[in-house]
Design a protein around this motif. Structure first.
Motif, PDB file in Angstrom:
ATOM      1  N   THR A 185     -43.197   8.303 -42.987  1.00  0.00           N
ATOM      2  CA  THR A 185     -42.188   7.242 -42.984  1.00  0.00           C
ATOM      3  C   THR A 185     -41.043   7.608 -43.921  1.00  0.00           C
ATOM      4  O   THR A 185     -41.264   8.082 -45.035  1.00  0.00           O
ATOM      5  N   GLU A 186     -39.834   7.392 -43.409  1.00  0.00           N
ATOM      6  CA  GLU A 186     -38.635   7.630 -44.216  1.00  0.00           C
ATOM      7  C   GLU A 186     -37.805   6.362 -44.252  1.00  0.00           C
ATOM      8  O   GLU A 186     -37.776   5.614 -43.276  1.00  0.00           O
ATOM      9  N   VAL A 187     -37.121   6.166 -45.365  1.00  0.00           N
ATOM     10  CA  VAL A 187     -36.260   4.988 -45.498  1.00  0.00           C
ATOM     11  C   VAL A 187     -34.817   5.463 -45.679  1.00  0.00           C
ATOM     12  O   VAL A 187     -34.533   6.320 -46.521  1.00  0.00           O
ATOM     13  N   PHE A 188     -33.930   4.906 -44.849  1.00  0.00           N
ATOM     14  CA  PHE A 188     -32.506   5.250 -44.921  1.00  0.00           C
ATOM     15  C   PHE A 188     -31.740   4.075 -45.511  1.00  0.00           C
ATOM     16  O   PHE A 188     -31.833   2.948 -45.014  1.00  0.00           O
ATOM     17  N   THR A 189     -30.989   4.370 -46.549  1.00  0.00           N
ATOM     18  CA  THR A 189     -30.204   3.306 -47.189  1.00  0.00           C
ATOM     19  C   THR A 189     -28.716   3.533 -46.926  1.00  0.00           C
ATOM     20  O   THR A 189     -28.318   4.580 -46.389  1.00  0.00           O
ATOM     21  N   ASP A 190     -27.900   2.566 -47.359  1.00  0.00           N
ATOM     22  CA  ASP A 190     -26.432   2.624 -47.218  1.00  0.00           C
ATOM     23  C   ASP A 190     -26.033   2.893 -45.773  1.00  0.00           C
ATOM     24  O   ASP A 190     -25.114   3.682 -45.508  1.00  0.00           O
ATOM     25  N   CYS A 191     -26.717   2.264 -44.824  1.00  0.00           N
ATOM     26  CA  CYS A 191     -26.435   2.524 -43.415  1.00  0.00           C
ATOM     27  C   CYS A 191     -25.197   1.759 -42.964  1.00  0.00           C
ATOM     28  O   CYS A 191     -25.078   0.563 -43.207  1.00  0.00           O
ATOM     29  N   GLU A 192     -24.293   2.479 -42.323  1.00  0.00           N
ATOM     30  CA  GLU A 192     -23.136   1.804 -41.733  1.00  0.00           C
ATOM     31  C   GLU A 192     -22.959   2.281 -40.304  1.00  0.00           C
ATOM     32  O   GLU A 192     -23.284   3.426 -39.979  1.00  0.00           O
ATOM     33  N   TYR A 193     -22.433   1.395 -39.461  1.00  0.00           N
ATOM     34  CA  TYR A 193     -22.228   1.761 -38.063  1.00  0.00           C
ATOM     35  C   TYR A 193     -21.177   2.857 -37.971  1.00  0.00           C
ATOM     36  O   TYR A 193     -20.217   2.872 -38.738  1.00  0.00           O
ATOM     37  N   ILE A 194     -21.358   3.759 -37.028  1.00  0.00           N
ATOM     38  CA  ILE A 194     -20.336   4.777 -36.802  1.00  0.00           C
ATOM     39  C   ILE A 194     -19.468   4.343 -35.615  1.00  0.00           C
ATOM     40  O   ILE A 194     -19.875   3.482 -34.830  1.00  0.00           O
ATOM     41  N   SER A 195     -18.285   4.940 -35.499  1.00  0.00           N
ATOM     42  CA  SER A 195     -17.374   4.545 -34.418  1.00  0.00           C
ATOM     43  C   SER A 195     -17.890   5.106 -33.092  1.00  0.00           C
ATOM     44  O   SER A 195     -18.729   6.015 -33.065  1.00  0.00           O
ATOM     45  N   ALA A 196     -17.352   4.572 -31.994  1.00  0.00           N
ATOM     46  CA  ALA A 196     -17.754   5.054 -30.668  1.00  0.00           C
ATOM     47  C   ALA A 196     -17.430   6.542 -30.544  1.00  0.00           C
ATOM     48  O   ALA A 196     -18.193   7.308 -29.946  1.00  0.00           O
ATOM     49  N   ALA A 197     -16.284   6.964 -31.114  1.00  0.00           N
ATOM     50  CA  ALA A 197     -15.901   8.377 -31.027  1.00  0.00           C
ATOM     51  C   ALA A 197     -16.912   9.247 -31.766  1.00  0.00           C
ATOM     52  O   ALA A 197     -17.325  10.301 -31.264  1.00  0.00           O
ATOM     53  N   GLU A 198     -17.328   8.790 -32.935  1.00  0.00           N
ATOM     54  CA  GLU A 198     -18.318   9.573 -33.692  1.00  0.00           C
ATOM     55  C   GLU A 198     -19.658   9.590 -32.954  1.00  0.00           C
ATOM     56  O   GLU A 198     -20.343  10.608 -32.899  1.00  0.00           O
ATOM     57  N   ALA A 199     -19.987   8.440 -32.373  1.00  0.00           N
ATOM     58  CA  ALA A 199     -21.283   8.340 -31.687  1.00  0.00           C
ATOM     59  C   ALA A 199     -21.329   9.240 -30.464  1.00  0.00           C
ATOM     60  O   ALA A 199     -22.400   9.680 -30.049  1.00  0.00           O
ATOM     61  N   SER A 200     -20.145   9.527 -29.879  1.00  0.00           N
ATOM     62  CA  SER A 200     -20.152  10.317 -28.643  1.00  0.00           C
ATOM     63  C   SER A 200     -20.237  11.816 -28.913  1.00  0.00           C
ATOM     64  O   SER A 200     -20.339  12.613 -27.982  1.00  0.00           O
ATOM     65  N   LYS A 201     -20.173  12.217 -30.186  1.00  0.00           N
ATOM     66  CA  LYS A 201     -20.329  13.649 -30.485  1.00  0.00           C
ATOM     67  C   LYS A 201     -21.746  14.100 -30.154  1.00  0.00           C
ATOM     68  O   LYS A 201     -22.701  13.337 -30.264  1.00  0.00           O
ATOM     69  N   ALA A 202     -21.869  15.357 -29.762  1.00  0.00           N
ATOM     70  CA  ALA A 202     -23.204  15.889 -29.467  1.00  0.00           C
ATOM     71  C   ALA A 202     -24.049  15.850 -30.739  1.00  0.00           C
ATOM     72  O   ALA A 202     -23.524  16.017 -31.829  1.00  0.00           O
ATOM     73  N   PRO A 203     -25.324  15.609 -30.592  1.00  0.00           N
ATOM     74  CA  PRO A 203     -26.158  15.469 -31.781  1.00  0.00           C
ATOM     75  C   PRO A 203     -26.608  16.802 -32.356  1.00  0.00           C
ATOM     76  O   PRO A 203     -27.783  17.093 -32.412  1.00  0.00           O
ATOM     77  N   TYR A 204     -25.677  17.610 -32.734  1.00  0.00           N
ATOM     78  CA  TYR A 204     -26.070  18.781 -33.515  1.00  0.00           C
ATOM     79  C   TYR A 204     -25.003  19.029 -34.544  1.00  0.00           C
ATOM     80  O   TYR A 204     -23.860  18.638 -34.375  1.00  0.00           O
ATOM     81  N   VAL A 205     -25.395  19.627 -35.595  1.00  0.00           N
ATOM     82  CA  VAL A 205     -24.443  20.044 -36.596  1.00  0.00           C
ATOM     83  C   VAL A 205     -24.267  21.536 -36.422  1.00  0.00           C
ATOM     84  O   VAL A 205     -25.026  22.172 -35.694  1.00  0.00           O
ATOM     85  N   GLU A 206     -23.290  22.092 -37.066  1.00  0.00           N
ATOM     86  CA  GLU A 206     -23.016  23.508 -36.914  1.00  0.00           C
ATOM     87  C   GLU A 206     -24.309  24.302 -37.119  1.00  0.00           C
ATOM     88  O   GLU A 206     -25.031  24.056 -38.076  1.00  0.00           O
ATOM     89  N   GLY A 207     -24.591  25.208 -36.222  1.00  0.00           N
ATOM     90  CA  GLY A 207     -25.823  25.985 -36.354  1.00  0.00           C
ATOM     91  C   GLY A 207     -26.895  25.479 -35.401  1.00  0.00           C
ATOM     92  O   GLY A 207     -27.829  26.182 -35.077  1.00  0.00           O
ATOM     93  N   GLU A 208     -26.730  24.243 -34.922  1.00  0.00           N
ATOM     94  CA  GLU A 208     -27.727  23.678 -34.018  1.00  0.00           C
ATOM     95  C   GLU A 208     -27.269  23.742 -32.570  1.00  0.00           C
ATOM     96  O   GLU A 208     -27.938  23.259 -31.696  1.00  0.00           O
TER      97      GLU A 208
END
Ligand SMILES: *[C@@H]1O[C@H](CO)[C@@H](O)[C@H](O)[C@H]1NC(C)=O
Ligand SMILES: *[C@@H]1O[C@H](CO)[C@@H](O)[C@H](O)[C@H]1NC(C)=O
Length: 262
Positions: A185-208
């Motif tokens: 189990t992990e707990v994520f704090t300071d969560c804020e919604y991201i914009s639709a544009a950010e959400a539409s990015k592919a789910p990988y970071v550089e290298g993935e």
């Protein structure tokens, strides 16, 4: 490759079909997998601030950032020994139904596939995963119940890798805890919604990029033609009905079905 004691009949059938050179089609007690959308209520950026797994807390510098996008989530975790920052990606392989109120308290669950780089074993992790938020603006909790760890699979599509071990995940986290045992189990704090544009990015970071591009073949299978879309919905409904019918079986599965594929 792997063994199931649960259904000797199926094994015999499989052996018969294999000896006659035919493949066994989809097994009835396994969901079909396809990359699914992260529910909107979960499209958040936050910090992984706490984990109940001592291995994890020893290995990474907390807190580290995580971002839940439409097509999956990413994290970026610096290792304590300074050797690397781990870049990870998780994709949902079964549909995540949100229970509760998206604006305040909710819970959802799905079969997830995760991998990260660097990973000397090039593994993919398949798990029943549950996410919950108890208060509006409050921390988000993620619990993983391991289903399989598949080594040397990071170059393959997520769905293909997790399919042989896939299972219908228990309907909620409470049930999963009872039938599958302890979770990470992990707990994520300071969560804020991201914009639709950010959400539409592919789910990988550089290298993935490689890891994620390998999923292209299983994505959006329901969007090719309206007819195929209709068929997908029909099959989806049938699967859902099956799933409801199967709920009673969950406790029987409590101590079975944990496959580790090497
Ligand atoms: C993991 O993948 C890399 C890159 O494809 C490869 O060089 C390495 O040998 C793989 N590791 C294992 C344990 O197979
Ligand atoms: C799942 O249940 C366990 C046991 O009660 C709990 O520790 C964990 O926080 C729960 N996870 C989620 C995502 O709610």
């Amino acid at each position: 490759m792997f063994a199931s004691c649960r259904n000797p009949g199926l094994l015999i059938l499989a052996a018969l079909l294999a000896s006659s050179g035919e493949m066994v089609a989809a097994e009835p007690d396994r969901p079909s997998l396809m990359i699914q959308e992260v529910p909107e209520a979960m499209r958040l950026r936050g910090n992984a601030a706490w984990c109940n797994d001592p291995d994890e807390t020893m290995r990474y510098v907390f807190p580290y950032p995580v971002e839940f996008r439409a097509a999956g989530y990413v994290w970026s975790a610096p290792k304590k020994d300074g050797s690397a920052t781990e870049l990870g990606v998780g994709v949902l392989l079964t549909k995540a139904e949100l229970k509760g109120d998206a604006a305040s308290a909710w819970e959802t669950g799905y079969l997830v596939a995760k991998r990260f780089t660097p990973d000397a074993l090039n593994s993919t992790f398949c798990a029943c995963e549950y996410a919950s938020r108890g208060l509006p603006g409050g921390p988000v909790v993620l619990s993983d119940y391991e289903v399989a760890t598949v080594k040397n699979s990071a170059h393959l599509p997520f769905a293909e890798v997790c399919a042989p071990s896939a299972r219908y995940c228990p309907s909620d986290n409470h049930t999963a805890f009872e039938v599958m045992g302890a979770a990470m189990t992990e707990v994520f704090t300071d969560c804020e919604y991201i914009s639709a544009a950010e959400a539409s990015k592919a789910p990988y970071v550089e290298g993935e990029a490689v890891a994620f591009s390998a999923t292209a073949t299983v994505e959006h299978g329901c969007m090719v033609l309206p007819l195929i879309g209709f068929l997908c919905i029909a099959v989806g409904l049938a699967v859902k009905v099956r799933r409801v019918l199967k709920q009673d079986d969950v406790s029987d599965d409590a101590h079975e079905g944990y496959l580790s594929i090497e």
